[in-house]
Motif scaffolding. Structure first.
Motif, mmCIF file in Angstrom:
data_model
loop_
_atom_site.group_PDB
_atom_site.id
_atom_site.type_symbol
_atom_site.label_atom_id
_atom_site.label_comp_id
_atom_site.label_asym_id
_atom_site.label_seq_id
_atom_site.Cartn_x
_atom_site.Cartn_y
_atom_site.Cartn_z
ATOM 1 N N VAL A 146 0.867 -1.172 0.000
ATOM 2 C CA VAL A 146 0.000 0.000 0.000
ATOM 3 C C VAL A 146 0.907 1.225 0.000
ATOM 4 O O VAL A 146 1.779 1.359 0.859
ATOM 5 C CB VAL A 146 -0.924 0.038 1.237
ATOM 6 C CG1 VAL A 146 -1.789 1.293 1.212
ATOM 7 C CG2 VAL A 146 -1.788 -1.218 1.301
ATOM 8 N N GLU A 147 0.713 2.116 -0.964
ATOM 9 C CA GLU A 147 1.562 3.296 -1.097
ATOM 10 C C GLU A 147 0.775 4.546 -0.740
ATOM 11 O O GLU A 147 -0.327 4.760 -1.246
ATOM 12 C CB GLU A 147 2.085 3.414 -2.531
ATOM 13 C CG GLU A 147 2.838 2.178 -3.013
ATOM 14 C CD GLU A 147 3.136 2.227 -4.498
ATOM 15 O OE1 GLU A 147 2.797 3.247 -5.150
ATOM 16 O OE2 GLU A 147 3.692 1.245 -5.013
ATOM 17 N N VAL A 148 1.355 5.366 0.140
ATOM 18 C CA VAL A 148 0.731 6.636 0.504
ATOM 19 C C VAL A 148 1.666 7.762 0.084
ATOM 20 O O VAL A 148 2.779 7.894 0.608
ATOM 21 C CB VAL A 148 0.452 6.722 2.011
ATOM 22 C CG1 VAL A 148 -0.196 8.071 2.343
ATOM 23 C CG2 VAL A 148 -0.462 5.581 2.454
ATOM 24 N N LEU A 149 1.219 8.553 -0.897
ATOM 25 C CA LEU A 149 1.994 9.695 -1.362
ATOM 26 C C LEU A 149 1.706 10.880 -0.463
ATOM 27 O O LEU A 149 0.551 11.150 -0.127
ATOM 28 C CB LEU A 149 1.639 10.025 -2.809
ATOM 29 C CG LEU A 149 2.166 9.072 -3.894
ATOM 30 C CD1 LEU A 149 1.491 7.700 -3.817
ATOM 31 C CD2 LEU A 149 1.952 9.667 -5.273
ATOM 32 N N ARG A 150 2.765 11.605 -0.087
ATOM 33 C CA ARG A 150 2.644 12.683 0.887
ATOM 34 C C ARG A 150 3.045 14.015 0.270
ATOM 35 O O ARG A 150 3.735 14.082 -0.736
ATOM 36 C CB ARG A 150 3.525 12.373 2.111
ATOM 37 C CG ARG A 150 3.250 11.004 2.685
ATOM 38 C CD ARG A 150 4.156 10.588 3.834
ATOM 39 N NE ARG A 150 5.206 11.485 4.192
ATOM 40 C CZ ARG A 150 5.571 11.759 5.452
ATOM 41 N NH1 ARG A 150 4.924 11.183 6.463
ATOM 42 N NH2 ARG A 150 6.574 12.571 5.717
ATOM 43 N N VAL A 151 2.605 15.094 0.916
ATOM 44 C CA VAL A 151 2.848 16.418 0.390
ATOM 45 C C VAL A 151 4.335 16.768 0.399
ATOM 46 O O VAL A 151 4.767 17.654 -0.344
ATOM 47 C CB VAL A 151 2.023 17.466 1.178
ATOM 48 C CG1 VAL A 151 2.607 17.698 2.565
ATOM 49 C CG2 VAL A 151 1.914 18.779 0.415
#
Length: 220
Positions: free
Chosen positions: A144-149
């Motif tokens: 699961v990939e979470v792209l962050r600011v």
């Protein structure tokens, strides 16, 4: 205590009460029931999570707002919307007019930082299958990939996928504090009651931070 102050215990209770009943007015309008995880995808025991040693040494990230969620195995690529608690203490849900959106609990842990981050999504809406329709098809070891600011991507490895009934939702297990970066993905599941026009429970994905991609300071 002032009425606007919410303790950590109260937040856990409110979130647990919410996840046992959320999205029940949505109904099973999809052409087929959403997939449910097999018992083999659950934890082998009720003990603590046990990642491989090399994965347990991943350095936690500083807090940063998540902007996008990707789950390659089920072709999810969704924007993330911040969710807050409603006046009754339950968690707001993502809007039903956009099936692609998932939501994260913005008053809690930010994905990649130390603690337990929570992401919720609809399994279906009046228009059909939604962002987490296939959540129950995931397997242990999927990513699961979470792209962050901040330009970094927190990549989590799935430890287990479990299904709970509304009456037996384990709030402490799902939302309990952690000394490492963890992630929970939550949607409706556990079968559907035509009589109640409601899902009977929830599907919960447990994952831990396995690696970090990208670079700090990038903007997309």
């Amino acid at each position: 205590m002032p009425p606007t102050r919410v303790t950590a215990a109260a937040l856990v209770f409110a979130a647990g009460a919410f996840t046992g009943t959320w999205l029940l007015d949505t109904g099973a309008r999809a052409p087929a029931p959403p997939p449910q995880p097999s018992p083999s995808e659950a934890f082998a025991s009720h003990g603590a999570l046990t990642p491989r040693h090399r994965e347990s040494l991943v350095r936690p990230l500083p807090p940063a707002t998540p902007v996008r969620l990707r789950i390659p195995q089920i072709r999810v690529d969704a924007p993330l919307l911040g969710l807050r608690l409603l006046p009754d203490g339950s968690l707001a849900t993502p809007p039903v007019n956009d099936r692609r959106i998932a939501g994260w609990y913005e008053a809690g842990t930010k994905p990649g930082a130390i603690g337990t981050a929570v992401v919720a999504g609809h399994v279906d809406t009046p228009d059909g299958p939604a962002v987490f329709y296939n959540l129950g098809a995931l397997k242990k070891g999927d990513s699961v990939e979470v792209l962050r600011v901040d330009g970094r991507t927190a990549v989590f490895t799935i430890d287990a996928i479990e299904v709970y009934s509304r009456a037996d939702f384990p709030s402490r297990k799902v939302y309990g504090a952690s000394g490492r970066p963890e992630l929970r993905l939550i949607t409706c599941g556990g079968g559907f009651s035509e009589e109640q026009h409601a899902y009977l429970g929830n599907v919960v994905v447990y994952a831990h931070l396995a690696r970090v991609a990208g670079r700090e300071g990038a903007r997309g």
